[in-house]
Design an enzyme around this catalytic site. Structure first.
Site, short mmCIF file in Angstrom:
data_model
loop_
_atom_site.label_atom_id
_atom_site.label_comp_id
_atom_site.label_asym_id
_atom_site.label_seq_id
_atom_site.Cartn_x
_atom_site.Cartn_y
_atom_site.Cartn_z
N CYS A 1 0.35 3.40 3.11
CA CYS A 1 0.93 3.17 4.12
C CYS A 1 2.45 3.15 4.17
CB CYS A 1 0.65 1.44 4.18
SG CYS A 1 -1.06 0.81 4.31
N CYS B 1 0.81 -1.22 -0.15
CA CYS B 1 0.13 0.03 0.28
C CYS B 1 0.86 1.17 -0.13
CB CYS B 1 -1.07 -0.01 1.21
SG CYS B 1 -1.56 1.44 1.85
#
Length: 97
Positions: free
Chosen positions: A25, A22
């Protein structure tokens, strides 16, 4: 340790659910590290990879990553997904103290 035990292991606990794949993230990683340094041992901060911890992600009803959840004595008091400023994240954790 179960997820319930984890969130009760400190009076104030912040859990971040993330995924290595991600990009949001990845951008939050240094922010979370800075928050960890600032909060010190006043609160617990745990990062859980949803691919390695699917049961915990399910228990917490995580729908997207990154998701940040703050608990006070095992009770959820705040939750937000996505990128955010470190100051804002820190302030949410401090509310649990």
């Amino acid at each position: 340790m179960t997820y319930t035990d984890l969130i009760k292991s400190a009076d104030a606990m912040m859990v971040e659910f993330f995924a290595t794949w991600c990009p949001h993230c990845q951008r939050m990683m240094p922010v979370v590290e800075q928050v960890k340094e600032l909060i010190g041992d006043r609160a617990g901060i745990v990062q859980l990879d949803i691919d390695e911890n699917p049961e915990a992600a399910g228990e917490a009803d995580v729908q997207s990553v990154p998701t940040f959840i703050v608990y006070r004595k095992g009770v959820e008091i705040w939750r937000q997904s996505g990128e955010m400023e470190g100051d804002y994240l820190l302030s949410q954790i401090e509310k649990a103290l």
